[in-house]
Design an enzyme around this catalytic site. Sequence first.
Site, PDB file in Angstrom:
ATOM      1  N   ARG A 182       0.815  -1.215   0.000  1.00  0.00           N
ATOM      2  CA  ARG A 182       0.000   0.000   0.000  1.00  0.00           C
ATOM      3  C   ARG A 182       0.848   1.264   0.000  1.00  0.00           C
ATOM      4  NH1 ARG A 182      -3.804   0.263  -2.446  1.00  0.00           N
ATOM      5  NH2 ARG A 182      -2.666   1.979  -3.364  1.00  0.00           N
TER       6      ARG A 182
ATOM      7  N   LYS B  98       1.829  25.485  -3.559  1.00  0.00           N
ATOM      8  CA  LYS B  98       0.553  24.870  -3.196  1.00  0.00           C
ATOM      9  C   LYS B  98       0.681  23.348  -3.351  1.00  0.00           C
ATOM     10  CE  LYS B  98      -2.021  28.970  -4.573  1.00  0.00           C
ATOM     11  NZ  LYS B  98      -2.981  29.573  -5.547  1.00  0.00           N
TER      12      LYS B  98
ATOM     13  N   LYS C  89       5.165  40.239  -2.540  1.00  0.00           N
ATOM     14  CA  LYS C  89       3.742  40.343  -2.822  1.00  0.00           C
ATOM     15  C   LYS C  89       3.156  41.617  -2.206  1.00  0.00           C
ATOM     16  CE  LYS C  89       2.898  35.416  -3.457  1.00  0.00           C
ATOM     17  NZ  LYS C  89       1.944  34.307  -3.226  1.00  0.00           N
TER      18      LYS C  89
ATOM     19  N   GLU D 263       5.240  40.707  -7.425  1.00  0.00           N
ATOM     20  CA  GLU D 263       3.875  40.514  -7.901  1.00  0.00           C
ATOM     21  C   GLU D 263       3.260  41.875  -8.224  1.00  0.00           C
ATOM     22  OE1 GLU D 263       0.431  37.822  -6.150  1.00  0.00           O
ATOM     23  OE2 GLU D 263       0.582  39.713  -5.053  1.00  0.00           O
TER      24      GLU D 263
ATOM     25  N   ASP E 274      -0.343  39.293 -12.071  1.00  0.00           N
ATOM     26  CA  ASP E 274      -1.379  38.573 -11.344  1.00  0.00           C
ATOM     27  C   ASP E 274      -2.767  38.909 -11.879  1.00  0.00           C
ATOM     28  OD1 ASP E 274      -2.467  36.907  -9.352  1.00  0.00           O
ATOM     29  OD2 ASP E 274      -2.814  38.629  -8.040  1.00  0.00           O
TER      30      ASP E 274
END
Length: 279
Positions: free
Chosen positions: A101, A136, A168, A197, A218
């Site tokens: 597994r 992410k 940012k 950004e 962005d």
Amino acid sequence: MNFTERLCQSRIETVALSLREDIGEGDITAQLIPMTKQASGRVITREQATIAGSEWVNEVFRQVDRSVSLEWLVQDGQSVSPGQVLFRMQGTARSLLTAERAALNWLQTLSGVATNCAGYAARVSHTGVRLLDTRKTLPGLRLAQKYAVTCGGCHNHRMGLWDAFLIKENHIAACGSIAAAIAEAHRIAPGKPVEVETENMAELEQALSAGADIIMLDEFSMDDLHAAVALNEGQAKLEASGGIYADTLVPIAETGVDYISIGALTKDVRAVDLSMRLD
């Protein structure tokens, strides 16, 4: 420590964690099988996929039982077809079943990332754009997923918060201006890439004037993306970002931006359907 060293260390640690959470105090079902009984088997894919994660599979079996032998019939980055055998194995039946597994979890998840990335990369292969991942990622699987991204023909953005600046909106507000933030970044770590950004053409002009290496556009409209490329004239690398999915990818790539960053490469992943069969 370079990426390869970080990746190796992470693989050992995360595989150990995956085995601890699966085996716990011991595989009681495997104890039904005589300890010395030998077995062989194979793992197949039930669907089209791009493979990634062979070294994680190797590490699972290494940590469970070093006497298990594996024979890989494919390599990472290879496209495979439904029913294709990925690798064969031989060892004690207990070890093969105990490791099953965890090994398949790693292979199906990382191959899912690679397969997802391969689909995105194919859509823009006629352009010069480089598709980038983001931070992410699944907690604890950052380096593994970023490795899988490269198996699928896409590219890595920064690994984390240590290897490049990404200034940012909130950083800019705290520093006072785009120019002040960029100047401070150059002072703190000369030579480190500095990305800013921006949310509109005015901010793009400020970032260009301040000497940003990379400028993130962005959620720019298509018209503004074209205008940004024309204004830039190669001064900085331009990265389109924000709300980019399969249906909007190609038109954005064709604007002439250098990079497109896509969180979906790693966060919207469906595991590949695999199966292990003992002979």
